[in-house]
Design a protein around this motif. Structure first.
Motif, PDB file in Angstrom:
ATOM      1  N   TRP A  73       8.252 -10.873 -13.007  1.00 22.99           N
ATOM      2  CA  TRP A  73       9.205 -11.641 -12.247  1.00 22.99           C
ATOM      3  C   TRP A  73       8.508 -12.303 -11.251  1.00 22.99           C
ATOM      4  O   TRP A  73       8.716 -13.440 -11.059  1.00 22.99           O
ATOM      5  CB  TRP A  73      10.381 -10.633 -11.743  1.00 22.99           C
ATOM      6  N   VAL A  74       7.554 -11.937 -10.577  1.00 23.72           N
ATOM      7  CA  VAL A  74       6.887 -12.262  -9.523  1.00 23.72           C
ATOM      8  C   VAL A  74       5.896 -13.423 -10.055  1.00 23.72           C
ATOM      9  O   VAL A  74       5.833 -14.696  -9.475  1.00 23.72           O
ATOM     10  CB  VAL A  74       5.768 -11.425  -8.898  1.00 23.72           C
ATOM     11  N   VAL A  75       5.532 -13.328 -11.291  1.00 26.54           N
ATOM     12  CA  VAL A  75       4.689 -14.535 -11.772  1.00 26.54           C
ATOM     13  C   VAL A  75       5.534 -15.824 -12.277  1.00 26.54           C
ATOM     14  O   VAL A  75       5.389 -16.824 -11.793  1.00 26.54           O
ATOM     15  CB  VAL A  75       3.938 -14.165 -13.195  1.00 26.54           C
ATOM     16  N   LEU A  76       6.687 -15.319 -12.894  1.00 24.10           N
ATOM     17  CA  LEU A  76       7.779 -16.420 -12.943  1.00 24.10           C
ATOM     18  C   LEU A  76       8.208 -17.139 -11.840  1.00 24.10           C
ATOM     19  O   LEU A  76       8.306 -18.275 -11.679  1.00 24.10           O
ATOM     20  CB  LEU A  76       8.879 -15.809 -13.858  1.00 24.10           C
ATOM     21  N   ALA A  77       8.542 -16.259 -10.865  1.00 22.91           N
ATOM     22  CA  ALA A  77       8.821 -16.820  -9.400  1.00 22.91           C
ATOM     23  C   ALA A  77       7.800 -17.668  -8.932  1.00 22.91           C
ATOM     24  O   ALA A  77       8.175 -18.815  -8.254  1.00 22.91           O
ATOM     25  CB  ALA A  77       9.385 -15.857  -8.469  1.00 22.91           C
ATOM     26  N   GLY A  78       6.503 -17.143  -9.158  1.00 20.56           N
ATOM     27  CA  GLY A  78       5.245 -18.283  -8.635  1.00 20.56           C
ATOM     28  C   GLY A  78       5.557 -19.460  -9.277  1.00 20.56           C
ATOM     29  O   GLY A  78       5.000 -20.528  -8.509  1.00 20.56           O
ATOM     30  N   PHE A  79       5.494 -19.756 -10.560  1.00 23.23           N
ATOM     31  CA  PHE A  79       5.633 -20.962 -11.465  1.00 23.23           C
ATOM     32  C   PHE A  79       6.904 -21.607 -10.971  1.00 23.23           C
ATOM     33  O   PHE A  79       6.775 -22.937 -10.532  1.00 23.23           O
ATOM     34  CB  PHE A  79       5.783 -20.723 -12.812  1.00 23.23           C
ATOM     35  N   VAL A  80       8.096 -20.951 -10.322  1.00 22.51           N
ATOM     36  CA  VAL A  80       9.183 -21.790 -10.108  1.00 22.51           C
ATOM     37  C   VAL A  80       8.783 -22.467  -8.747  1.00 22.51           C
ATOM     38  O   VAL A  80       9.211 -23.568  -8.439  1.00 22.51           O
ATOM     39  CB  VAL A  80      10.523 -20.929  -9.849  1.00 22.51           C
ATOM     40  N   VAL A  81       8.272 -21.578  -7.636  1.00 27.58           N
ATOM     41  CA  VAL A  81       8.008 -22.101  -6.343  1.00 27.58           C
ATOM     42  C   VAL A  81       6.686 -23.234  -6.803  1.00 27.58           C
ATOM     43  O   VAL A  81       6.947 -24.241  -5.791  1.00 27.58           O
ATOM     44  CB  VAL A  81       7.460 -20.915  -5.422  1.00 27.58           C
ATOM     45  N   GLY A  82       5.811 -23.225  -7.457  1.00 29.30           N
ATOM     46  CA  GLY A  82       4.585 -24.203  -7.697  1.00 29.30           C
ATOM     47  C   GLY A  82       5.277 -25.608  -8.243  1.00 29.30           C
ATOM     48  O   GLY A  82       4.676 -26.323  -7.967  1.00 29.30           O
ATOM     49  N   LEU A  83       6.514 -25.481  -8.936  1.00 22.34           N
ATOM     50  CA  LEU A  83       7.058 -26.725  -9.412  1.00 22.34           C
ATOM     51  C   LEU A  83       7.680 -27.499  -8.235  1.00 22.34           C
ATOM     52  O   LEU A  83       7.990 -28.795  -8.755  1.00 22.34           O
ATOM     53  CB  LEU A  83       7.840 -26.385 -10.775  1.00 22.34           C
ATOM     54  N   VAL A  84       8.250 -26.888  -7.198  1.00 17.79           N
ATOM     55  CA  VAL A  84       8.735 -27.626  -6.193  1.00 17.79           C
ATOM     56  C   VAL A  84       8.146 -28.724  -5.580  1.00 17.79           C
ATOM     57  O   VAL A  84       8.400 -29.965  -5.840  1.00 17.79           O
ATOM     58  CB  VAL A  84       9.555 -26.787  -5.236  1.00 17.79           C
TER      59      VAL A  84
END
Length: 541
Positions: free
Chosen positions: A513-524
């Motif tokens: 979950w943390v890895v997915l959330a990191g990608f989500v934040v990184g795409l912003v």
């Protein structure tokens, strides 16, 4: 037809070719056309050269084809309530006041409508060639059938315009009632003879009745032309009969042209308004012209540095398009219907990995295009968004918050219903509920990122448009590749955490979950950069 109208048709074709050539001249357009051609052209070549068996479904096509055409005509008779032939806004403004007779304008419209069907007929011929024997016969039969459907729809519209919308509605109801009564009287003996023998025997008995044969005979002409095994005399005979029927409809169209211009002007204005709504909001909001006010008021959200007002506006827009939300609910509910139909026992068996994966795949394919309440629906407001005193990253968050929250909430309700039906706590569904938010955020971020890089309106596709085809191919390829890449990295990180944590599934889920959330934040920030580089004067289609 006047020579000026012929010139106009030629200029429209030349303008379309110039626009296509100009778009191909850009790097984005060339990439999109190349992507579309790389997929489309090999598909056409394989259809032409591959030894595909033909004619193996002749009996089924000749039996069901006339029924399909008859059903189309019946549906048109039921649905045609607003009698008019629609024109574009430019045609209404320039052709209606021009020194042209109403029949010349009608001939221009008929020829333009029939001309656009040529390429579609070619594609349909390639797609349906396995159901025919001869390619030439298939092309001729399909072209005549498409012309028939277009002329039949025009004739109904002009008939409604001639007798008046209200009078046509009353007479249509009377005609439908009479047709239903006659059909019931005609098929009653056949149905009575086949009671208890099954639907197949009943259909065969009805088809053998003289009334059904007489009604279906004209529709069978087009089907027989499509499935003709010899050019002479089969194709010539059936195509000739179909052409005579089309000519009769054409004569009827020009006979009913008395008062169509005034009605067409009013209906075309409403159609243009729906087109503009479609371009701004997507297919699901095209028919929402009457929903001008929100039925529910949205309370003010906290400011959140500018995120709250942006999310409030998108949420208000979504509530003013309730059918768009309803379509998403229906799409998501399709996966729940089997469990509801079979009861708790079936629901318990359905709580497996396949169901969760299927749900997320459905969201990836169907849901984001149905909810354009973000940058995709604000193509005509981009200059306003650029003038807002809000940092780009906060503007991105505010634009994406509404669709992500709606889909995530709906999925959580979905999982809750399945858990209630199962009567037990299912660890997989609980884990799926935890991953709803990052996965949906990632999907909507990808859609909006590709939109900002390759901007287009919601309605831009035309038959044979390789650029639009290439854009769709690039969109799906990038989305699937990104999902595989991000999902694979998250799964790999979770697996490592699982090994390090001594077989702890909780540790694996948290790390994933943390890895997915990191990608989500990184795409912003990447979305914010794409928004800042969006040139309203250059990139607005």
């Amino acid at each position: 037809m006047d020579r000026a109208l012929w010139l106009l048709m030629g200029l429209r074709l030349w303008g379309w070719l110039r626009r296509l050539g100009r778009s191909v001249g850009t790097v984005r357009g060339a990439l999109l056309v190349a992507a579309g051609a790389l997929v489309f052209l090999p598909w056409v070549v394989s259809w032409l050269l591959a030894p595909t068996p033909t004619g193996q479904y002749l009996a089924e096509v000749r039996r069901l084809g006339p029924l399909a055409l008859a059903a189309y005509c019946l549906v048109q008779l039921v649905l045609t309530t607003e009698g008019a032939i629609t024109f574009s806004a430019a045609e209404v403004n320039f052709l209606f006041p021009a020194p042209l007779s109403r029949r010349q304008v009608l001939a221009y419209k008929v020829l333009g409508t029939l001309g656009t069907s040529l390429l579609s007929t070619l594609l349909l011929t390639l797609f349906l060639r396995q159901y025919a024997v001869n390619m030439a016969a298939a092309a001729v039969g399909l072209l005549l059938a498409v012309m028939f459907m277009q002329l039949f729809q025009m004739a109904l519209a002009l008939l409604a315009s001639s007798v008046g919308a209200r009078a046509y509605s009353r007479r249509r109801k009377i005609v439908l009632a009479v047709l239903v009564l006659l059909a019931a009287v005609a098929v009653a003996p056949a149905v009575a003879r086949t009671v208890g023998k099954g639907g197949e025997a009943m259909l065969a008995e009805v088809e053998a009745s003289p009334v059904a044969q007489a009604v279906l005979a004209p529709f069978a002409w087009f089907v027989n032309a499509f499935t003709a095994e010899r050019l002479w005399p089969d194709l010539v005979q059936w195509a000739g009969l179909g052409l005579l029927l089309n000519l009769a409809l054409l004569v009827l169209v020009f006979t009913l042209d008395a008062h169509y211009l005034e009605t067409s002007a009013a209906v075309s204005e409403r159609a243009y308004a729906r087109l503009e709504r479609l371009r701004r909001g997507g297919p699901t909001t095209a028919a929402l012209l009457g929903w001008g006010k929100a039925r529910l008021s949205v309370p003010s959200l906290p400011h959140w540095g500018g995120v709250g007002p942006l999310a409030w506006r998108q949420l208000t827009t979504a509530l003013r398009a309730p059918w768009a939300l309803a379509v998403v609910v229906i799409v998501m509910g399709v996966f729940l219907v089997p469990s509801l139909a079979e009861g708790p026992r079936r629901a318990t068996a359905a709580l497996d990995t396949g169901l969760t994966i299927t749900l997320f795949v459905a969201v990836a394919i169907f849901v984001p295009p149905l909810l354009p309440f973000d940058f995709r629906g604000d193509i005509d407001r981009m200059e306003v968004l650029k003038t807002l005193p809000v940092p780009s990253w906060r503007l991105v968050v505010g634009q994406l918050l509404t669709p992500v929250a709606f889909v995530s909430g709906l999925q959580l309700v979905f999982f809750g219903v399945l858990l209630a039906l199962g009567g037990r706590i299912d660890a997989l569904l609980l884990a799926g509920g935890a991953f709803v938010l990052p996965i949906n955020s990632l999907l909507f971020e990808l859609d909006n990122l590709l939109f900002l890089w390759f901007p287009t309106r919601q309605l831009s596709a035309t038959p044979g448009d390789l650029q639009n085809m290439g854009r769709q191919i690039v969109l799906w390829m990038v989305k699937l590749l990104a999902l595989w890449l991000v999902g694979g990295l998250a799964a790999l990180a979770g697996f490592i955490a699982y090994l390090v944590g001594g077989g702890s599934a909780v540790a694996a889920g948290v790390v994933g979950w943390v890895v997915l959330a990191g990608f989500v934040v990184g795409l912003v920030p990447l979305l914010a950069l794409a928004f800042r580089h969006f040139d309203v004067a250059r990139d607005t289609p």
